[in-house]
Enzyme design. Structure first.
Site, PDB file in Angstrom:
ATOM      1  N   PRO A  64       0.838  -1.204   0.000  1.00 30.98           N
ATOM      2  CA  PRO A  64       0.000   0.000   0.000  1.00 30.98           C
ATOM      3  C   PRO A  64       0.874   1.256   0.000  1.00 30.98           C
ATOM      4  O   PRO A  64       1.897   1.315   0.689  1.00 30.98           O
ATOM      5  CB  PRO A  64      -0.794  -0.119   1.298  1.00 30.98           C
ATOM      6  CG  PRO A  64      -0.702  -1.559   1.692  1.00 30.98           C
ATOM      7  CD  PRO A  64       0.634  -2.020   1.204  1.00 30.98           C
TER       8      PRO A  64
ATOM      9  N   TYR B  41      13.784  13.752  19.419  1.00 30.07           N
ATOM     10  CA  TYR B  41      13.945  13.711  17.966  1.00 30.07           C
ATOM     11  C   TYR B  41      15.354  14.206  17.630  1.00 30.07           C
ATOM     12  O   TYR B  41      15.711  15.342  17.951  1.00 30.07           O
ATOM     13  CB  TYR B  41      12.898  14.604  17.302  1.00 30.07           C
ATOM     14  CG  TYR B  41      12.760  14.421  15.811  1.00 30.07           C
ATOM     15  CD1 TYR B  41      11.763  13.598  15.293  1.00 30.07           C
ATOM     16  CD2 TYR B  41      13.598  15.061  14.914  1.00 30.07           C
ATOM     17  CE1 TYR B  41      11.616  13.427  13.924  1.00 30.07           C
ATOM     18  CE2 TYR B  41      13.466  14.899  13.548  1.00 30.07           C
ATOM     19  CZ  TYR B  41      12.469  14.079  13.061  1.00 30.07           C
ATOM     20  OH  TYR B  41      12.334  13.905  11.702  1.00 30.07           O
TER      21      TYR B  41
END
Length: 520
Positions: free
Chosen positions: A112, A440
Site C-alpha cells: 500500500p 527527535y
C-alpha cells in the site's frame, strides 16, 4: 545553499568531499516487470488498463520512501533500487478489495502506498517469496465521504493528503489539527497506518487518538471497525488496524474526530538555561495540564545551530541579551496556542508563563515563534540540498518516561558520535505527555563516499541498540517500524507479542501478500 551555511557546515563537521545529485530516470537500469500476464489482465479488468502502470518511470516513482538511504539510492543507484513490477491505482474502496482478490489468486505481493513519506522502509517494494509485487497507490481515493457536525466525526478516504483534508474540513468550519513534518505529502491512510504524531499533538492528540473507525480491504474480505465513541466489546480492534503498516489490510476509509477550526492562534518563543531547566519546564507544563497545542524544546546544540544559521546583528544582540539575563546555554522553547478567541489564548498563555517564570525562562516574543512556524516544513528541502553537497543527514526518534529522558538522550548521542566521524547531533522534544516525552535527533556528518550506505546503517544500528538496550525507550515514537526498526520490535513487545502480531497477520492474510517484510 548559501556560502554562510557552507562555512557553518565546514566549521562543525568538516568539508564534504563530493557532491551527488539525483540520477535521471533515463539513466537508471530498471528490470522488466515480472507481473504475470494473467494477473495484469485481472487488475486491468478491475481498475482499467490505464491505471495499471508498468512504465519504468512510474515504477521508479514508487520504489521507496524518503529516508536518507532511499534518497541516497537515487543518487547512487549502484547501491540497489527495489522497483515494483507495477503500480495500480484503484478508484474506490470496492476496487481496492477486488485488486486484493486478484492478487490473492495470483499470489502477488501488495505494498500500500499513500504519500510515500516513510523514512523507515515502510513502502519499499519487497516481494518476499512472491513472484511479483505491485504498489497499490491510493491517490485516487481522495474524497471527504461524510461529515457529522453534531458528533464532530468526518470520514475521509485513505488517499487524501494532509493539506487537502484541512481544506475540505476548513470549508465546513472544522480542522483535524494533525500537522506532522510530512504534512504536505502524507495521507490520511498513512497517518493511521503508522500511528503518526503531528506537531500540535499536545493539543489535538496523536493520530490514533483521532481515529474512531476504519474500513479496510483484506485478503479475506472487507473489515469495518468502529460503531460508537466508546465500547467494552472486547479489545479495541481499531487500534490493531491503526499502526499495522499495511500488513493487516489496506486502509480505504478512516473516520476521525474533528474540532472547530481555531479562530485565533499565537506562536511565541522562550529561552531557558540548559537542557535540565528546559525539560523541567516542559514536564511541569505537561503534568499541570498547561501544555500549548504546539510544544517544542530544542537542546543547546540545536538552539546554537539555529542561531548560527540565522546570523546577523539581531542574532548577535540576542545572544548578548541572553547572557545578560543569565542564560549561558540557551534552549529554545516554542509554544503555539490555538483557540476559539484571543482571550482564551491569553488566559492559557498566562497560566503557562506562571510555570515558566520559576524556571528562569526569558521571553523572546512572537517574532521568533512565528519564524519557526513559517519554516517548519523546510527540513526535507534542506536535506535534499545537503545530500547534493555530500552530507550524510538523517533523523531518528524515540520516547521514554521523564525519569529516563536524560539518560536516553545521552546514550543515543554517544552512540551516534562514536559511530560517525565528527558528526553534529541535534535533539529536540516535540511531543510531551504527563509521564514522558519524545526525543527527535538530527544527525549531520561528512558522507563516506567509499561506503555511504554502510556509514549510516552502522550509526543507526548503534543508536537503535542504545535505545533498545534494557528497554530504555521505544524504538519508534512516530516514524513506525517498517524494515528499519523490525529487528528491535521483539525486544520491545516480547516474543509473545510478536507471536500475537504474526497470528493476527495470518488470520487476515493467510498467504502473506500484504506488504512483505514489514513490521513482523
Amino acid at each position: 545553499m548559501t556560502p554562510k551555511v557552507l562555512r557553518w557546515l565546514a566549521e562543525r563537521i568538516g568539508t564534504p568531499g563530493a557532491s551527488a545529485s539525483v540520477v535521471p530516470d533515463a539513466a537508471l537500469e530498471v528490470p522488466s516487470s515480472s507481473l504475470p500476464r494473467r494477473t495484469r489482465a485481472g487488475l486491468a479488468a478491475v481498475v482499467g488498463a490505464e491505471h495499471v502502470l508498468v512504465d519504468p518511470a512510474e515504477r521508479l516513482g514508487r520504489c521507496g520512501g524518503l529516508s536518507y538511504l532511499d534518497l541516497l539510492r537515487r543518487r547512487r543507484p549502484e547501491l540497489g533500487l527495489t522497483v515494483p513490477d507495477a503500480v495500480v491505482l484503484p478508484a474506490d474502496p470496492d476496487q481496492v478489495q477486488r485488486v486484493l482478490d486478484v492478487c490473492v489468486e495470483g499470489d502477488i505481493g501488495v505494498v500500500p502506498f499513500g504519500g510515500g513519506t516513510s523514512v523507515v522502509g515502510g513502502v519499499t517494494a519487497l516481494r518476499g517469496d512472491k513472484e511479483a509485487v505491485i504498489v497499490l497507490d491510493l491517490a485516487r481515493l481522495d474524497r471527504l465521504v461524510s461529515l457529522d457536525p453534531d458528533s464532530r466525526v468526518a470520514v475521509l478516504q485513505a488517499g487524501v493528503r494532509g493539506p487537502e483534508a484541512e481544506r475540505m474540513l476548513g470549508d465546513r468550519g472544522f480542522t483535524l489539527g494533525h500537522v506532522p513534518q510530512s504534512f504536505e505529502r502524507a495521507t490520511i491512510g498513512g497517518f493511521a497506518a503508522t500511528r503518526s504524531a503531528g506537531q500540535a499533538s499536545s493539543g489535538y492528540g496523536r493520530f490514533e487518538d483521532m481515529v474512531v473507525g476504519v474500513r479496510l480491504a483484506t485478503p479475506r474480505g472487507e473489515w469495518r471497525l468502529g460503531v460508537a465513541p466508546a465500547s467494552a466489546a472486547g479489545p479495541d480492534l481499531r487500534q490493531l488496524a491503526v499502526g499495522s503498516e499495511g500488513t493487516l489490510g489496506v486502509l480505504t476509509e478512516v473516520a476521525v474526530r474533528v474540532r472547530p477550526a481555531p479562530a485565533a492562534e499565537r506562536y511565541e518563543a522562550f529561552a531557558l538555561d540548559g537542557w535540565q531547566r528546559g525539560t523541567s519546564a516542559v514536564r511541569e507544563l505537561a503534568q499541570r495540564g498547561l501544555l500549548a497545542d504546539v510544544t517544542r524544546l530544542s537542546d543547546p546544540d540545536e538552539t546554537d545551530s539555529s542561531l548560527a544559521l540565522a546570523g546577523g546583528w539581531k542574532t548577535a544582540l540576542l545572544r548578548r541579551y541572553l547572557r545578560g539575563r543569565g542564560i549561558g546555554e540557551p534552549c529554545l522553547l516554542v509554544l503555539g496556542w490555538h483557540g476559539a478567541s484571543a482571550r482564551e489564548i491569553a488566559r492559557r498563555r498566562r497560566a503557562a508563563i506562571r510555570v515558566l517564570r520559576p524556571e528562569g525562562a526569558v521571553a523572546l516574543g512572537a517574532a521568533v515563534g512565528e519564524a519557526w512556524r513559517r519554516g517548519r516544513f523546510a527540513g526535507p528541502r534542506q536535506r535534499d540540498a545537503l545530500l547534493d553537497l555530500g552530507v550524510c543527514v538523517e533523523t531518528l526518534e524515540t520516547a521514554t518516561y521523564w525519569s529516563r529522558l536524560d539518560e536516553l538522550r545521552d546514550r543515543v548521542r554517544a552512540a551516534l558520535r562514536d559511530s560517525l566521524d565528527h558528526p553534529l547531533v541535534l535533539c529536540h522534544v516535540s511531543h510531551a505527555y504527563e509521564t514522558g516525552a519524545s526525543l527527535y535527533f538530527t544527525v549531520l556528518a561528512v558522507r563516506d563516499e567509499a561506503d555511504p550506505a554502510g556509514q549510516w546503517e552502522r550509526a543507526k544500528r548503534a543508536a537503535s541498540e542504545a535505545i533498545a538496550d534494557g528497554s530504555l525507550g521505544t524504538i519508534t515514537h512516530h516514524h513506525a517500524v517498517g524494515t528499519d526498526h523490525a529487528p528491535y520490535l521483539r525486544a520491545e513487545i516480547g516474543d509473545l507479542g510478536a507471536d500475537v502480531l504474526a497470528a493476527a497477520r495470518r488470520a487476515v492474510d493467510p498467504t502473506g501478500i500484504l506488504n512483505p517484510g514489514k513490521l513482523v
